[in-house]
Design a protein around this motif. Structure first.
Motif, PDB file in Angstrom:
ATOM      1  N   ASP A 150       0.853  -1.203   0.000  1.00 55.33           N
ATOM      2  CA  ASP A 150       0.000   0.000   0.000  1.00 55.33           C
ATOM      3  C   ASP A 150       0.884   1.246   0.000  1.00 55.33           C
ATOM      4  N   ARG A 151       0.415   2.298  -0.668  1.00 55.18           N
ATOM      5  CA  ARG A 151       1.074   3.600  -0.527  1.00 55.18           C
ATOM      6  C   ARG A 151       0.201   4.472   0.354  1.00 55.18           C
ATOM      7  N   ILE A 152       0.788   5.058   1.405  1.00 56.40           N
ATOM      8  CA  ILE A 152       0.039   5.921   2.317  1.00 56.40           C
ATOM      9  C   ILE A 152      -0.003   7.320   1.711  1.00 56.40           C
ATOM     10  N   VAL A 153      -1.152   7.689   1.169  1.00 58.93           N
ATOM     11  CA  VAL A 153      -1.305   8.963   0.446  1.00 58.93           C
ATOM     12  C   VAL A 153      -1.387  10.132   1.410  1.00 58.93           C
ATOM     13  N   SER A 154      -2.162   9.962   2.478  1.00 58.20           N
ATOM     14  CA  SER A 154      -2.319  11.045   3.457  1.00 58.20           C
ATOM     15  C   SER A 154      -2.762  10.467   4.793  1.00 58.20           C
ATOM     16  N   ILE A 155      -2.546  11.254   5.850  1.00 57.94           N
ATOM     17  CA  ILE A 155      -2.995  10.893   7.196  1.00 57.94           C
ATOM     18  C   ILE A 155      -3.688  12.116   7.795  1.00 57.94           C
ATOM     19  N   ASN A 156      -4.939  11.938   8.164  1.00 57.92           N
ATOM     20  CA  ASN A 156      -5.750  13.040   8.721  1.00 57.92           C
ATOM     21  C   ASN A 156      -5.699  14.285   7.835  1.00 57.92           C
ATOM     22  N   GLY A 157      -5.714  14.067   6.517  1.00 61.30           N
ATOM     23  CA  GLY A 157      -5.775  15.170   5.563  1.00 61.30           C
ATOM     24  C   GLY A 157      -4.447  15.740   5.135  1.00 61.30           C
ATOM     25  N   ILE A 183      -5.388   7.348   4.150  1.00 64.02           N
ATOM     26  CA  ILE A 183      -5.862   7.125   2.792  1.00 64.02           C
ATOM     27  C   ILE A 183      -4.771   6.333   2.073  1.00 64.02           C
ATOM     28  N   LEU A 184      -5.151   5.150   1.569  1.00 65.66           N
ATOM     29  CA  LEU A 184      -4.204   4.227   0.956  1.00 65.66           C
ATOM     30  C   LEU A 184      -4.552   4.002  -0.505  1.00 65.66           C
ATOM     31  N   GLU A 185      -3.529   3.707  -1.306  1.00 69.00           N
ATOM     32  CA  GLU A 185      -3.775   3.341  -2.697  1.00 69.00           C
ATOM     33  C   GLU A 185      -2.846   2.197  -3.097  1.00 69.00           C
ATOM     34  N   GLU A 191      -8.563   4.376  -4.272  1.00 71.85           N
ATOM     35  CA  GLU A 191      -8.118   4.714  -2.928  1.00 71.85           C
ATOM     36  C   GLU A 191      -9.115   4.194  -1.894  1.00 71.85           C
ATOM     37  N   ARG A 192      -8.597   3.838  -0.731  1.00 71.25           N
ATOM     38  CA  ARG A 192      -9.477   3.385   0.341  1.00 71.25           C
ATOM     39  C   ARG A 192      -8.994   3.969   1.657  1.00 71.25           C
ATOM     40  N   GLY A 193      -9.879   4.032   2.623  1.00 74.49           N
ATOM     41  CA  GLY A 193      -9.547   4.597   3.921  1.00 74.49           C
ATOM     42  C   GLY A 193      -9.406   3.516   4.982  1.00 74.49           C
ATOM     43  N   VAL A 194      -8.465   3.713   5.880  1.00 74.00           N
ATOM     44  CA  VAL A 194      -8.254   2.821   7.022  1.00 74.00           C
ATOM     45  C   VAL A 194      -8.085   3.696   8.257  1.00 74.00           C
ATOM     46  N   VAL A 195      -8.690   3.309   9.355  1.00 74.59           N
ATOM     47  CA  VAL A 195      -8.594   4.086  10.593  1.00 74.59           C
ATOM     48  C   VAL A 195      -7.774   3.317  11.621  1.00 74.59           C
ATOM     49  N   LEU A 196      -6.744   3.972  12.133  1.00 74.20           N
ATOM     50  CA  LEU A 196      -6.015   3.450  13.288  1.00 74.20           C
ATOM     51  C   LEU A 196      -6.575   4.177  14.511  1.00 74.20           C
ATOM     52  N   THR A 197      -7.276   3.456  15.364  1.00 73.25           N
ATOM     53  CA  THR A 197      -7.934   4.074  16.511  1.00 73.25           C
ATOM     54  C   THR A 197      -6.921   4.547  17.541  1.00 73.25           C
ATOM     55  N   ASN A 198      -7.395   5.329  18.497  1.00 70.91           N
ATOM     56  CA  ASN A 198      -6.534   5.813  19.575  1.00 70.91           C
ATOM     57  C   ASN A 198      -5.912   4.634  20.332  1.00 70.91           C
ATOM     58  N   ALA A 199      -6.694   3.590  20.563  1.00 70.09           N
ATOM     59  CA  ALA A 199      -6.180   2.406  21.261  1.00 70.09           C
ATOM     60  C   ALA A 199      -5.077   1.725  20.446  1.00 70.09           C
ATOM     61  N   MET A 200      -5.247   1.678  19.134  1.00 71.78           N
ATOM     62  CA  MET A 200      -4.235   1.065  18.271  1.00 71.78           C
ATOM     63  C   MET A 200      -2.926   1.859  18.285  1.00 71.78           C
ATOM     64  N   LEU A 201      -3.029   3.173  18.452  1.00 73.88           N
ATOM     65  CA  LEU A 201      -1.849   4.029  18.448  1.00 73.88           C
ATOM     66  C   LEU A 201      -1.173   4.128  19.810  1.00 73.88           C
TER      67      LEU A 201
END
Length: 455
Positions: A150-157, A183-185, A191-201
């Motif tokens: 995956d290529r990480i296109v953006s994080i939180n905009g 946002i991954l491609e 493109e698709r979105g994936v969320v890493l929650t606060n607990a995951m971080l």
């Protein structure tokens, strides 16, 4: 030995620049507002160099460059102030003037960070493209839906062309206890979105923040199993390996890349490995018996050989993040503001216990990072200067007695009360401030010792 001396040298360069900027802020504003300056010193202790200018200011570079000071005419510190100097004494100036002089040090650190970031963005940062490397199936990132390649296109905009930006964005989200929207491609996919929650971080808030804790790592090209440097007296030399040898197989297992070769060595400490090696136009058989060494409590094999890096090996995986002369200014302002907020958030999280104090960096950490960043080139070193200048500015603005922020807080009390606090009270507050600063310094040194020596 050379690496240690290099780290010490670059750490001293870094500290002298940051302290110089901070003290110059006090110095410049004091002179502009009519306060007489007697001495401008980088460092404490015995002077290594000093010069008295025509205007009477003494410039000093002292033996211990771990701080600095600007000595001004002040009746509280000198018993016999000359009559003609009294109008220029710091203590006789208005509250506004005294506040401006004190605030100037941290302010100059923040202004310096803007200029430093501008230089970094104009020069450009070479980074690794934000493609995801190999993922463990049970890692946090994999469970969230991130996939290898995956290529990480953006994080939180915020756009993330390289892994430096990915690292910054995820650690910032973790420190703010906010989720991270990725946002991954992928090739031939939308493109698709994936969320890493606060607990995951949350692992990023424990100890030294590293994306490997959540399973994320950059994708690198496959490195061929070709021998480069060979350490004298180690297993590789004893096995008669030569630079340029290509490892074809180990214990009848085909070796197609350096990682597979490395894995075999690590798995066979002090055990014989039968090799088939391509040397020029012929294939030869060798026997390698890796040495054993301890790594985090586990015994692994070690051969003392390095890989040969082909020319242009990383070219297609690198990205140059660069801005024009004018467009770099708003970017530098944004980055300075972002890092200022991140620093404040980190301090508050450690105070409240939401972030481990093991994220702190003491003198050993600073020395190592300084040496590493200097080896990385202009943008890495100046970027580190900018980040630490912000840290120095923010910490000095904390309302702790003996820090600039403590003096400003006392000035606020003076403004509300109509007069300064009494000398005995001021003395006790300074003692409290010194105890707090000493405790923080000891904690930082303890974290360093634990980080580097496991103490």
């Amino acid at each position: 030995m050379f690496d240690i001396l290099s780290m010490i040298f670059w750490a001293m360069v870094l500290i002298v620049i940051l302290v110089g900027v901070h003290e110059f802020g006090h110095f410049w504003v004091a002179r502009k507002l009519g306060v007489k300056v007697l001495r401008f010193s980088i460092g404490f202790g015995a002077p290594l160099w000093k010069h008295t200018a025509k205007d009477g200011v003494e410039y000093v570079f002292a033996a211990i460059p771990l701080g600095g000071y600007v000595k001004m005419v002040d009746e509280r510190e000198e018993e016999d102030v000359a009559e003609e100097d009294l109008p220029y004494a710091f203590n006789r100036k208005s509250l506004v003037v005294r506040s401006a002089v004190v605030a100037a040090g941290p302010l100059f650190n923040l202004l310096f960070a803007i200029v430093a970031y501008w230089a970094v963005f104009v020069n450009g940062e070479i980074d690794i493209k934000s493609y995801v490397g190999e993922l463990a199936g049970d890692s946090i990132a994999a469970v969230a839906g991130v996939r290898e390649n995956d290529r990480i296109v953006s994080i939180n905009g915020d756009a993330t062309p390289g892994w430096n930006r990915v690292n910054q964005a995820l650690i910032e989200a973790a420190m703010r206890e906010q989720p991270a929207q990725l946002i991954l491609e992928r090739e031939h996919e939308v493109e698709r979105g994936v969320v890493l929650t606060n607990a995951m971080l949350s692992p990023l808030r424990e100890g030294q923040a590293s994306l490997q804790k959540i399973g994320l790592a950059p994708r690198f090209p496959t490195l061929p199993a070709i021998i480069g440097a060979i350490s004298s007296g180690k297993a590789g030399e004893r096995a008669q390996l030569k630079p340029g040898d290509r490892i074809l197989s180990a214990n009848a297992q085909e070796i197609a890349a350096w990682k597979a070769w490395s894995d075999v060595i690590r798995a066979h400490p002090e055990q014989e490995i039968q090799l088939v090696v391509e040397r020029g136009a012929e294939q030869i058989q060798l026997t390698l018996r890796p040495d054993a060494k301890d790594e985090d409590g586990k015994v692994i094999g070690f051969a003392g050989v390095g890989s040969a890096i082909p020319d242009g090996f990383m070219d297609e995986f690198r990205v140059l993040d660069r801005y024009g002369v004018l467009e770099a200014w708003p970017r530098a302002l944004h980055e300075t503001w972002r890092m200022t907020k991140l620093t404040l958030s980190g301090i508050w999280s450690m105070i409240t216990g939401r972030m481990s104090v093991h994220n702190m960096g003491g003198p050993l950490t600073i020395a190592k990072i300084a040496g590493d960043s200097a080896g990385g080139g202009f943008s890495f070193f100046v970027g580190l200067l900018a980040m630490l200048s912000i840290t120095l500015g923010v910490i000095n603005l904390l309302p702790v007695p003996v820090l600039d922020g403590g003096h400003l807080f006392l000035f606020l009390i003076e403004a509300v009360k109509g007069s300064p606090l009494s000398e005995p009270v001021m003395l006790q507050l300074q003692k409290v401030g010194l105890i707090i600063i000493a405790a923080i310094m000891f904690l930082a040194i303890y974290v360093d010792l634990h980080r580097f020596f496991g103490m």
